[in-house]
Design a protein around this motif. Sequence first.
Motif, PDB file in Angstrom:
ATOM      1  N   UNK A   1      -0.304  13.053   8.866  1.00  0.00           N
ATOM      2  CA  UNK A   1      -1.121  12.850   7.660  1.00  0.00           C
ATOM      3  C   UNK A   1      -2.551  13.302   7.901  1.00  0.00           C
ATOM      4  N   UNK A   2      -3.083  12.964   9.062  1.00  0.00           N
ATOM      5  CA  UNK A   2      -4.470  13.380   9.362  1.00  0.00           C
ATOM      6  C   UNK A   2      -4.575  14.901   9.458  1.00  0.00           C
TER       7      UNK A   2
ATOM      8  N   UNK B   1       0.898  -5.025  12.706  1.00  0.00           N
ATOM      9  CA  UNK B   1      -0.413  -5.066  12.043  1.00  0.00           C
ATOM     10  C   UNK B   1      -1.243  -3.846  12.416  1.00  0.00           C
ATOM     11  N   UNK B   2      -1.179  -3.451  13.680  1.00  0.00           N
ATOM     12  CA  UNK B   2      -1.954  -2.273  14.125  1.00  0.00           C
ATOM     13  C   UNK B   2      -1.410  -0.998  13.496  1.00  0.00           C
ATOM     14  N   UNK B   3      -0.086  -0.931  13.346  1.00  0.00           N
ATOM     15  CA  UNK B   3       0.520   0.248  12.698  1.00  0.00           C
ATOM     16  C   UNK B   3       0.105   0.292  11.220  1.00  0.00           C
ATOM     17  N   UNK B   4       0.059  -0.880  10.582  1.00  0.00           N
ATOM     18  CA  UNK B   4      -0.376  -0.956   9.176  1.00  0.00           C
ATOM     19  C   UNK B   4      -1.836  -0.479   9.064  1.00  0.00           C
ATOM     20  N   UNK B   5      -2.677  -0.908   9.994  1.00  0.00           N
ATOM     21  CA  UNK B   5      -4.097  -0.495   9.965  1.00  0.00           C
ATOM     22  C   UNK B   5      -4.211   1.031  10.083  1.00  0.00           C
ATOM     23  N   UNK B   6      -3.422   1.618  10.978  1.00  0.00           N
ATOM     24  CA  UNK B   6      -3.463   3.096  11.122  1.00  0.00           C
ATOM     25  C   UNK B   6      -3.044   3.768   9.812  1.00  0.00           C
ATOM     26  N   UNK B   7      -2.021   3.210   9.188  1.00  0.00           N
ATOM     27  CA  UNK B   7      -1.531   3.777   7.918  1.00  0.00           C
ATOM     28  C   UNK B   7      -2.606   3.693   6.842  1.00  0.00           C
ATOM     29  N   UNK B   8      -3.218   2.503   6.732  1.00  0.00           N
ATOM     30  CA  UNK B   8      -4.236   2.294   5.689  1.00  0.00           C
ATOM     31  C   UNK B   8      -5.425   3.231   5.914  1.00  0.00           C
ATOM     32  N   UNK B   9      -5.750   3.457   7.185  1.00  0.00           N
ATOM     33  CA  UNK B   9      -6.935   4.272   7.502  1.00  0.00           C
ATOM     34  C   UNK B   9      -6.639   5.758   7.621  1.00  0.00           C
ATOM     35  N   UNK B  10      -5.356   6.160   7.526  1.00  0.00           N
ATOM     36  CA  UNK B  10      -5.121   7.623   7.654  1.00  0.00           C
ATOM     37  C   UNK B  10      -5.088   8.273   6.281  1.00  0.00           C
TER      38      UNK B  10
ATOM     39  N   UNK C   1     -15.786  11.692   3.789  1.00  0.00           N
ATOM     40  CA  UNK C   1     -15.943  10.237   4.042  1.00  0.00           C
ATOM     41  C   UNK C   1     -15.126   9.437   3.027  1.00  0.00           C
ATOM     42  N   UNK C   2     -15.141   9.889   1.786  1.00  0.00           N
ATOM     43  CA  UNK C   2     -14.378   9.188   0.735  1.00  0.00           C
ATOM     44  C   UNK C   2     -12.891   9.238   1.027  1.00  0.00           C
ATOM     45  N   UNK C   3     -12.406  10.437   1.377  1.00  0.00           N
ATOM     46  CA  UNK C   3     -10.970  10.598   1.623  1.00  0.00           C
ATOM     47  C   UNK C   3     -10.538   9.737   2.816  1.00  0.00           C
ATOM     48  N   UNK C   4     -11.429   9.638   3.799  1.00  0.00           N
ATOM     49  CA  UNK C   4     -11.055   8.906   5.027  1.00  0.00           C
ATOM     50  C   UNK C   4     -11.386   7.418   4.969  1.00  0.00           C
ATOM     51  N   UNK C   5     -12.034   6.964   3.890  1.00  0.00           N
ATOM     52  CA  UNK C   5     -12.348   5.503   3.886  1.00  0.00           C
ATOM     53  C   UNK C   5     -11.257   4.733   3.134  1.00  0.00           C
TER      54      UNK C   5
END
Lengths: 93, 93, 93, 93
Positions: C46-47, D84-93, A89-93
């Motif tokens: 990355x995932x 923005x959606x691509x940035x969100x995917x990057x931040x969350x991966x 969870x930490x790695x993915x948040x």
Amino acid sequence: MRGYTQDKEEYLKRLRRVEGQVRGLARMVENDEYCIDVLTQVSAVTRGLQAVSLGLLDEHLKHCVAEAVSEGGEDADAKIQEASEAIARLVRS
Amino acid sequence: MRGYTQDKEEYLKRLRRVEGQVRGLARMVENDEYCIDVLTQVSAVTRGLQAVSLGLLDEHLKHCVAEAVSEGGEDADAKIQEASEAIARLVRS
Amino acid sequence: MRGYTQDKEEYLKRLRRVEGQVRGLARMVENDEYCIDVLTQVSAVTRGLQAVSLGLLDEHLKHCVAEAVSEGGEDADAKIQEASEAIARLVRS
Amino acid sequence: MRGYTQDKEEYLKRLRRVEGQVRGLARMVENDEYCIDVLTQVSAVTRGLQAVSLGLLDEHLKHCVAEAVSEGGEDADAKIQEASEAIARLVRS
């Protein structure tokens, strides 16, 4: 008693600082401060929270998980599985 | 006026929620709650902050960066460079 | 023998898939495919790597760290410290 | 032509390096190398991929998004939304 209990004051101090930083973010937004400056401050708050997580996790491994493993049995496997899921969870948040 | 100004109340509401969650974390630590439960809550707070960042960044691109680009010139390049650096900080925090 | 040795084939299969995905990224760039599509594929790679890391870490805790803790002594503390540092690198990468 | 086309050789060079690093990971696993050493190498590969993503995104903003914004109209909003959606995917991966 928890793994972190001996360092409780340190964690409470850090969390109060994070709380103050979040209030500071709200003031920045209230005062229409420049977006990039607000974003820079959010990254700082995130890093502060990350340090709290990594500290808690380290103490959990050193105390709660280590004790369960020393005693052996099913609780040990469950404790490690639980720690691994928290790490994910930490790695993915 | 900032890109986010029109949604200021929404951001203030989210930041107040994050502030409350951080106070909640301190209470959990104060009460020696189980490490994994505290860690789970920290991940939730981090995701809340992430949503604030991504929203602010989206509005910054749509307003501040777009306006600078429409007007053209050096300010446009500087604005995009600045946005890219903010994105890098977000990705790496 | 390592914690992951029993699942070696699974990790080798995943790493071959990641390797193929990275080659696929190069083809996309070679063919001037749309930036966002390349970015989307990078997030997928990355995932995939993240899943490999979390698997290896889980097995390391369950075998290498657990064995050291069961045997007790300084090696146990060193093993946990080492695992915590690896977790920190993962969280921050 | 894409935003990154002018730097295509640089991206291909980086991706070849990442591909080689992933092959190196497989060799480490094949040779039962210590889990922590494999994990350390995975973090290095992840950072290499991150640098590729941030570079592609920067060029996408500077060229594709900037051009669309200069021309104005609905395509500009769509391009920023997509970024923005691509940035969100990057931040969350």
